[in-house]
Design a protein around this motif. Structure first.
Motif, mmCIF file in Angstrom:
data_model
loop_
_atom_site.group_PDB
_atom_site.id
_atom_site.type_symbol
_atom_site.label_atom_id
_atom_site.label_comp_id
_atom_site.label_asym_id
_atom_site.label_seq_id
_atom_site.Cartn_x
_atom_site.Cartn_y
_atom_site.Cartn_z
ATOM 1 N N THR A 55 0.817 -1.218 0.000
ATOM 2 C CA THR A 55 0.000 0.000 0.000
ATOM 3 C C THR A 55 0.851 1.269 0.000
ATOM 4 O O THR A 55 0.306 2.372 -0.092
ATOM 5 C CB THR A 55 -0.926 0.012 1.226
ATOM 6 N N GLN A 56 2.174 1.118 0.097
ATOM 7 C CA GLN A 56 3.071 2.277 0.139
ATOM 8 C C GLN A 56 3.745 2.565 -1.195
ATOM 9 O O GLN A 56 4.600 3.445 -1.277
ATOM 10 C CB GLN A 56 4.141 2.062 1.222
ATOM 11 N N ALA A 80 -2.048 -6.062 -3.700
ATOM 12 C CA ALA A 80 -2.056 -4.805 -2.944
ATOM 13 C C ALA A 80 -3.478 -4.411 -2.570
ATOM 14 O O ALA A 80 -3.736 -3.902 -1.468
ATOM 15 C CB ALA A 80 -1.385 -3.702 -3.757
ATOM 16 N N TRP A 81 -4.407 -4.633 -3.487
ATOM 17 C CA TRP A 81 -5.824 -4.339 -3.241
ATOM 18 C C TRP A 81 -6.353 -5.140 -2.062
ATOM 19 O O TRP A 81 -6.986 -4.605 -1.156
ATOM 20 C CB TRP A 81 -6.593 -4.652 -4.518
ATOM 21 N N LEU A 85 -4.954 -1.529 -0.418
ATOM 22 C CA LEU A 85 -4.769 -0.398 -1.330
ATOM 23 C C LEU A 85 -6.126 0.179 -1.721
ATOM 24 O O LEU A 85 -7.007 -0.541 -2.196
ATOM 25 C CB LEU A 85 -4.017 -0.849 -2.589
ATOM 26 N N ASN A 86 -6.276 1.488 -1.528
ATOM 27 C CA ASN A 86 -7.552 2.137 -1.844
ATOM 28 C C ASN A 86 -7.351 3.475 -2.548
ATOM 29 O O ASN A 86 -8.180 4.367 -2.449
ATOM 30 C CB ASN A 86 -8.383 2.329 -0.574
#
Length: 282
Positions: A55-56, A80-81, A85-86
């Motif tokens: 997520t980074q 990642a989702w 991750l958004n």
């Protein structure tokens, strides 16, 4: 955070075998940003092994459309989702990369729609903002320049240079020897260049079971001898040199010493022989 470049996969070509390293992916940490360059098989695990959450990730760049450079782009986003991750991540690559992205979405449509419906996940399709590589891009004060390299038969294939506040790094991408690379990399803190050992290519092709003479022709006309990589680094006046996308990989007849001896014919500066997971300070 100190600027650095991690080689998460350094093997040339898409195949993996017992004892081989992973195909190409890199993680550039510059000016507090996490930039992924190329998404060969293993990139998702490689990012996590560098202590960076999926997520980074701040930006992704794909140098060309050979599978060992973008095979895992879709799975990276999907993983990642599911890891939280958004937000949208910019993805810069050659023409045609958007076709891959849309096709990946459709190949996973059942799972994507199910997770949105059943788990409350955010929209998946908008997570990647794909754009075509241009001559120069600015990303939060980091300048990325692209130079078309020589990797036939592909035309849209690029070397990249990143210049930040405190450091610079040049990545050759997959390319035959081109003297112009020295000027492109001039004064970089680090040059990461692909490399081959010609005798190793002959050995690799002799063992090939599902290719013919065309594979040998492709490798020899599309990649750079390790000796010439040393010449480029010297001519460019870079501070450090590292090899990646190495051909052959995992062949016990071609050792670290073979690579070092070839590079040292012209380069006597700081040198890193690529290994999966190697992190280099800029």
């Amino acid at each position: 955070m100190t600027d650095s470049l991690a080689l998460m996969g350094v093997k040339g070509g898409p195949a993996i075998r017992p004892g081989s390293q992973m195909p190409v992916s890199m993680l550039l940490r510059m000016d507090g940003k996490n930039i992924v360059v190329d998404c060969g098989l293993g990139v998702t695990r490689g990012i996590c092994d560098q202590g960076v959450a999926l997520t980074q990730i701040d930006m992704i760049v794909i140098t060309h459309l050979h599978s060992d450079h973008y095979l895992e782009l879709g799975p990276l986003f999907h993983t990642a989702w599911t890891a939280g991750l958004n937000r949208t991540i910019p993805v810069i690559g050659p023409k045609g990369l958007d076709d891959y992205w849309h096709a990946f979405q459709e190949s996973m449509r059942f799972d994507i729609d199910l997770r949105i419906r059943d788990e409350g996940r955010c929209d998946f399709d908008s997570l990647a903002a794909i754009s075509v590589i241009g001559d120069s891009h600015d990303f939060g004060g980091i300048t990325m320049r692209a130079m078309r390299n020589v990797h036939p038969p592909i035309v849209d294939t690029f070397a990249l240079r990143f210049d930040g506040q405190h450091s610079s790094v040049t990545l050759s991408g997959d390319t035959a020897y081109m003297p112009e690379m020295a000027e492109f990399a001039r004064g970089s803190d680090l040059l990461v260049h692909e490399a081959m050992l010609r005798d190793g290519v002959e050995a690799l092709c002799a063992r090939m079971t599902n290719g013919d003479e065309r594979l040998r022709t492709h490798i020899l006309r599309s990649h750079t001898d390790a000796e010439d990589v040393g010449r480029i680094a010297k001519d460019a006046g870079v501070k450090q040199l590292a090899l990646n996308h190495m051909v052959p990989d995992g062949d016990p007849d071609f050792t670290d010493q073979n690579w070092t001896d070839a590079v040292r014919k012209h380069w006597d500066g700081p040198f890193f022989l690529g290994k999966d997971g190697l992190q280099i300070t800029l």
